[in-house]
Scaffold this motif. Structure first.
Motif, mmCIF file in Angstrom:
data_model
loop_
_atom_site.group_PDB
_atom_site.id
_atom_site.type_symbol
_atom_site.label_atom_id
_atom_site.label_comp_id
_atom_site.label_asym_id
_atom_site.label_seq_id
_atom_site.Cartn_x
_atom_site.Cartn_y
_atom_site.Cartn_z
ATOM 1 N N SER A 52 0.840 -1.201 0.000
ATOM 2 C CA SER A 52 0.000 0.000 0.000
ATOM 3 C C SER A 52 0.870 1.244 0.000
ATOM 4 O O SER A 52 2.009 1.222 0.471
ATOM 5 C CB SER A 52 -0.928 0.011 1.211
ATOM 6 O OG SER A 52 -0.174 0.140 2.391
ATOM 7 N N SER A 53 0.306 2.327 -0.537
ATOM 8 C CA SER A 53 0.970 3.627 -0.495
ATOM 9 C C SER A 53 -0.098 4.704 -0.443
ATOM 10 O O SER A 53 -1.165 4.562 -1.019
ATOM 11 C CB SER A 53 1.875 3.829 -1.712
ATOM 12 O OG SER A 53 1.115 3.827 -2.886
ATOM 13 N N ARG A 54 0.205 5.767 0.292
ATOM 14 C CA ARG A 54 -0.735 6.878 0.421
ATOM 15 C C ARG A 54 -0.521 7.851 -0.735
ATOM 16 O O ARG A 54 0.600 8.182 -1.074
ATOM 17 C CB ARG A 54 -0.537 7.605 1.739
ATOM 18 C CG ARG A 54 -0.922 6.765 2.920
ATOM 19 C CD ARG A 54 -0.856 7.587 4.187
ATOM 20 N NE ARG A 54 -1.190 6.775 5.329
ATOM 21 C CZ ARG A 54 -2.426 6.609 5.790
ATOM 22 N NH1 ARG A 54 -3.419 7.200 5.185
ATOM 23 N NH2 ARG A 54 -2.658 5.853 6.833
ATOM 24 N N ILE A 55 -1.625 8.311 -1.303
ATOM 25 C CA ILE A 55 -1.596 9.281 -2.388
ATOM 26 C C ILE A 55 -2.092 10.604 -1.826
ATOM 27 O O ILE A 55 -3.206 10.688 -1.323
ATOM 28 C CB ILE A 55 -2.493 8.836 -3.563
ATOM 29 C CG1 ILE A 55 -2.146 7.419 -4.000
ATOM 30 C CG2 ILE A 55 -2.405 9.817 -4.708
ATOM 31 C CD1 ILE A 55 -0.735 7.235 -4.498
ATOM 32 N N GLU A 56 -1.255 11.632 -1.884
ATOM 33 C CA GLU A 56 -1.631 12.925 -1.343
ATOM 34 C C GLU A 56 -2.409 13.737 -2.365
ATOM 35 O O GLU A 56 -2.278 13.531 -3.565
ATOM 36 C CB GLU A 56 -0.387 13.692 -0.914
ATOM 37 C CG GLU A 56 0.346 13.048 0.240
ATOM 38 C CD GLU A 56 1.531 13.852 0.715
ATOM 39 O OE1 GLU A 56 1.584 15.054 0.406
ATOM 40 O OE2 GLU A 56 2.382 13.270 1.374
ATOM 41 N N ASN A 57 -3.196 14.676 -1.840
ATOM 42 C CA ASN A 57 -3.919 15.590 -2.717
ATOM 43 C C ASN A 57 -2.929 16.476 -3.452
ATOM 44 O O ASN A 57 -1.908 16.869 -2.893
ATOM 45 C CB ASN A 57 -4.862 16.483 -1.906
ATOM 46 C CG ASN A 57 -6.034 15.714 -1.361
ATOM 47 O OD1 ASN A 57 -6.445 14.715 -1.934
ATOM 48 N ND2 ASN A 57 -6.556 16.171 -0.245
#
Length: 93
Positions: A52-57
Motif C-alpha cells: 500500500s501507499s498513500r496518495i496525497e492531494n
C-alpha cells in the motif's frame, strides 16, 4: 468499512497484471488485512500479499504551510496466488 473505490488502470498496473498483481484505489483508513479479507471474500480468490501507499492531494495555487491536507486515498497492490485471477474486462460477444 469502506470497500475499494475502483481499480486503477495505468501502464504500470497493466504491466503488473502479468505478475498476477491488481491495483486498487481504496479509502485511506482501510488496512492491509481488511483489504485482503474483502478481496478474498468478494472475488473468491487467495491473496498472497498486499502493498500500500498513500496518495496525497495535489496542491492547487500558492504553496502555503497552513494548507496541509491529509492523504485523500491509498493505492493498494494485491498479489494473488498462482491459478487465481480477477476478471478486469468481460468479453461481451
Amino acid at each position: 468499512m469502506d470497500k475499494p473505490k475502483n481499480q486503477i488502470v495505468t501502464e504500470k498496473s497493466i504491466r503488473l497484471l502479468q505478475q498476477n498483481q491488481y491495483t486498487f484505489k481504496v479509502d485511506s483508513t482501510l488496512t492491509k488485512t481488511e483489504m485482503k479479507s474483502w478481496i478474498e471474500g468478494f472475488f473468491d480468490v487467495e491473496v498472497e500479499g498486499t502493498n500500500s501507499s498513500r496518495i496525497e492531494n495535489k496542491s492547487r495555487g500558492r504553496k502555503n504551510k497552513l494548507n496541509m491536507n491529509p492523504a485523500s486515498h491509498k493505492k493498494m497492490i494485491v498479489k494473488l496466488r498462482k491459478n487465481y485471477f480477477i476478471p478486469l474486462f468481460l468479453n461481451q460477444t
